[in-house]
Design a protein around this motif. Sequence first.
Motif, PDB file in Angstrom:
ATOM      1  N   ALA A 256      -7.005 -58.977  23.767  1.00 26.29           N
ATOM      2  CA  ALA A 256      -7.978 -57.901  23.614  1.00 26.29           C
ATOM      3  C   ALA A 256      -8.766 -57.679  24.882  1.00 26.29           C
ATOM      4  N   PHE A 257      -8.996 -58.741  25.681  1.00 28.50           N
ATOM      5  CA  PHE A 257      -9.764 -58.530  26.888  1.00 28.50           C
ATOM      6  C   PHE A 257      -8.915 -58.689  28.139  1.00 28.50           C
ATOM      7  N   ALA A 258      -7.596 -58.499  28.004  1.00 28.13           N
ATOM      8  CA  ALA A 258      -6.731 -58.396  29.171  1.00 28.13           C
ATOM      9  C   ALA A 258      -6.164 -56.987  29.260  1.00 28.13           C
ATOM     10  N   HIS A 259      -6.787 -56.038  28.619  1.00 23.58           N
ATOM     11  CA  HIS A 259      -6.344 -54.660  28.590  1.00 23.58           C
ATOM     12  C   HIS A 259      -4.927 -54.526  28.058  1.00 23.58           C
ATOM     13  N   ALA A 260      -4.523 -55.476  27.228  1.00 24.68           N
ATOM     14  CA  ALA A 260      -3.176 -55.401  26.700  1.00 24.68           C
ATOM     15  C   ALA A 260      -3.102 -54.377  25.579  1.00 24.68           C
ATOM     16  N   VAL A 261      -1.883 -53.876  25.372  1.00 27.20           N
ATOM     17  CA  VAL A 261      -1.621 -52.975  24.262  1.00 27.20           C
ATOM     18  C   VAL A 261      -0.957 -53.790  23.177  1.00 27.20           C
ATOM     19  N   ALA A 262      -1.218 -53.468  21.905  1.00 26.34           N
ATOM     20  CA  ALA A 262      -0.612 -54.196  20.795  1.00 26.34           C
ATOM     21  C   ALA A 262       0.905 -54.192  20.933  1.00 26.34           C
ATOM     22  N   GLU A 263       1.551 -55.254  20.418  1.00 30.55           N
ATOM     23  CA  GLU A 263       2.997 -55.405  20.597  1.00 30.55           C
ATOM     24  C   GLU A 263       3.767 -54.194  20.098  1.00 30.55           C
ATOM     25  N   GLY A 264       3.383 -53.668  18.924  1.00 29.80           N
ATOM     26  CA  GLY A 264       4.069 -52.495  18.386  1.00 29.80           C
ATOM     27  C   GLY A 264       3.918 -51.290  19.298  1.00 29.80           C
ATOM     28  N   ASP A 265       2.714 -51.090  19.807  1.00 28.30           N
ATOM     29  CA  ASP A 265       2.463 -49.972  20.724  1.00 28.30           C
ATOM     30  C   ASP A 265       3.202 -50.186  22.038  1.00 28.30           C
ATOM     31  N   LYS A 266       3.254 -51.431  22.495  1.00 27.11           N
ATOM     32  CA  LYS A 266       3.962 -51.746  23.741  1.00 27.11           C
ATOM     33  C   LYS A 266       5.435 -51.358  23.640  1.00 27.11           C
ATOM     34  N   GLY A 267       6.067 -51.742  22.533  1.00 26.52           N
ATOM     35  CA  GLY A 267       7.467 -51.390  22.345  1.00 26.52           C
ATOM     36  C   GLY A 267       7.680 -49.891  22.278  1.00 26.52           C
ATOM     37  N   TYR A 268       6.754 -49.205  21.625  1.00 23.10           N
ATOM     38  CA  TYR A 268       6.849 -47.751  21.515  1.00 23.10           C
ATOM     39  C   TYR A 268       6.752 -47.090  22.888  1.00 23.10           C
ATOM     40  N   ILE A 269       5.797 -47.558  23.707  1.00 23.41           N
ATOM     41  CA  ILE A 269       5.615 -47.004  25.045  1.00 23.41           C
ATOM     42  C   ILE A 269       6.872 -47.189  25.886  1.00 23.41           C
ATOM     43  N   GLN A 270       7.505 -48.342  25.755  1.00 23.01           N
ATOM     44  CA  GLN A 270       8.668 -48.644  26.574  1.00 23.01           C
ATOM     45  C   GLN A 270       9.913 -47.873  26.140  1.00 23.01           C
ATOM     46  N   GLU A 271       9.970 -47.478  24.877  1.00 23.69           N
ATOM     47  CA  GLU A 271      11.188 -46.869  24.350  1.00 23.69           C
ATOM     48  C   GLU A 271      11.210 -45.354  24.439  1.00 23.69           C
ATOM     49  N   ILE A 272      10.062 -44.694  24.315  1.00 24.82           N
ATOM     50  CA  ILE A 272      10.067 -43.239  24.230  1.00 24.82           C
ATOM     51  C   ILE A 272      10.252 -42.597  25.600  1.00 24.82           C
ATOM     52  N   THR A 273      10.779 -41.411  25.581  1.00 26.85           N
ATOM     53  CA  THR A 273      10.921 -40.609  26.800  1.00 26.85           C
ATOM     54  C   THR A 273      10.452 -39.195  26.495  1.00 26.85           C
ATOM     55  N   GLY A 274      10.175 -38.433  27.533  1.00 27.26           N
ATOM     56  CA  GLY A 274       9.725 -37.063  27.348  1.00 27.26           C
ATOM     57  C   GLY A 274       8.230 -36.979  27.091  1.00 27.26           C
ATOM     58  N   VAL A 275       7.776 -35.777  26.825  1.00 28.02           N
ATOM     59  CA  VAL A 275       6.351 -35.520  26.604  1.00 28.02           C
ATOM     60  C   VAL A 275       5.985 -35.837  25.168  1.00 28.02           C
ATOM     61  N   ASN A 276       4.996 -36.722  24.976  1.00 29.07           N
ATOM     62  CA  ASN A 276       4.524 -37.127  23.649  1.00 29.07           C
ATOM     63  C   ASN A 276       2.997 -37.138  23.667  1.00 29.07           C
ATOM     64  N   LEU A 277       2.407 -35.965  23.678  1.00 29.96           N
ATOM     65  CA  LEU A 277       0.969 -35.846  23.903  1.00 29.96           C
ATOM     66  C   LEU A 277       0.144 -36.490  22.796  1.00 29.96           C
ATOM     67  N   ILE A 278       0.459 -36.176  21.551  1.00 28.86           N
ATOM     68  CA  ILE A 278      -0.346 -36.694  20.430  1.00 28.86           C
ATOM     69  C   ILE A 278      -0.281 -38.217  20.377  1.00 28.86           C
ATOM     70  N   ALA A 279       0.918 -38.758  20.574  1.00 31.08           N
ATOM     71  CA  ALA A 279       1.080 -40.213  20.513  1.00 31.08           C
ATOM     72  C   ALA A 279       0.266 -40.903  21.598  1.00 31.08           C
ATOM     73  N   PHE A 280       0.302 -40.356  22.809  1.00 32.31           N
ATOM     74  CA  PHE A 280      -0.426 -40.995  23.908  1.00 32.31           C
ATOM     75  C   PHE A 280      -1.941 -40.786  23.769  1.00 32.31           C
ATOM     76  N   MET A 281      -2.364 -39.670  23.205  1.00 33.70           N
ATOM     77  CA  MET A 281      -3.796 -39.488  22.929  1.00 33.70           C
ATOM     78  C   MET A 281      -4.273 -40.537  21.936  1.00 33.70           C
ATOM     79  N   TYR A 282      -3.483 -40.769  20.899  1.00 32.41           N
ATOM     80  CA  TYR A 282      -3.834 -41.781  19.896  1.00 32.41           C
ATOM     81  C   TYR A 282      -3.928 -43.166  20.532  1.00 32.41           C
ATOM     82  N   LEU A 283      -2.934 -43.512  21.361  1.00 36.21           N
ATOM     83  CA  LEU A 283      -2.935 -44.826  22.001  1.00 36.21           C
ATOM     84  C   LEU A 283      -4.139 -44.997  22.928  1.00 36.21           C
ATOM     85  N   GLY A 284      -4.504 -43.922  23.638  1.00 33.38           N
ATOM     86  CA  GLY A 284      -5.663 -43.995  24.517  1.00 33.38           C
ATOM     87  C   GLY A 284      -6.958 -44.203  23.746  1.00 33.38           C
ATOM     88  N   ALA A 285      -7.113 -43.452  22.652  1.00 39.55           N
ATOM     89  CA  ALA A 285      -8.326 -43.598  21.828  1.00 39.55           C
ATOM     90  C   ALA A 285      -8.388 -44.992  21.208  1.00 39.55           C
TER      91      ALA A 285
END
Length: 244
Positions: free
Chosen positions: A37-66
């Motif tokens: 939580a204090f190493a600026h890490a992303v949750a494992e599920g979110d990490k896998g999602y970030i690594q797998e997706i390609t193309g523009v995914n605005l809503i998903a990345f807005m959610y992850l940022g929030a």
Amino acid sequence: MHSFPGSDPGRFLVRSNRPLLLLLLFITLLLIGMPDAFAHAVAEGDKGYIQEITGVNLIAFMYLGAKHMVTGYDHLLFLLGVIFFLYRMKHIAIYVSLFAVGHSLTMLLGVYFNIGINSYIIDAIIGLSVVYKALDNLGAYQRWFGFQPNTKAATLIFGLFHGFGLSSKIIEYDISPDGLVPNLLAFNIGVEVGQLIALAMILIAMSFWRKTDGFFRHAYTANVAMMGAGFLLIGYQLTGYFIA
């Protein structure tokens, strides 16, 4: 001189400071039990999602940022310190905007130009920002050095470090270059939305607390607790750096 009800003033002090002690205990357990939580890490599920997706995914990345900002305990501690003694919305907006500008700039440029900094070092600096702001709130610099550092400049500078903390982690996740720029912009918008949500919750809690007679009496304790959490962050990150 204040008089305490009852025959045991020590017990009254403990009872009156109980919310702050519980808060400090909660933060301590959180930092010990949730290192990611204090190493600026992303949750494992979110990490896998970030690594797998390609193309523009605005809503998903807005959610992850929030989500990152609302659950970023180091960010929230620093924001709490920044607004602790700010009462006017104009002043709050100035400081929060400076932090947002610094955070956004280094996060976007760091990822785009692949500028990474060791996450342990950057997170130790972020812990230092919490300590710095707590000491500032306690008036330590005026007592120790006889002058007040520029708080606006400090907020901007530490905002830059907070942004590098996130960019360093995002680089490690090797995001697809396809749609990188719009996805990063969407992520940053989400971060700022999350910051506004977190700030609103902090301001609501602070507004109720400031109306109580005990606010100034307990402000010192609260900032000492905040400083302790910052030192804990620094110690944890430096330990991780030397043993990793």
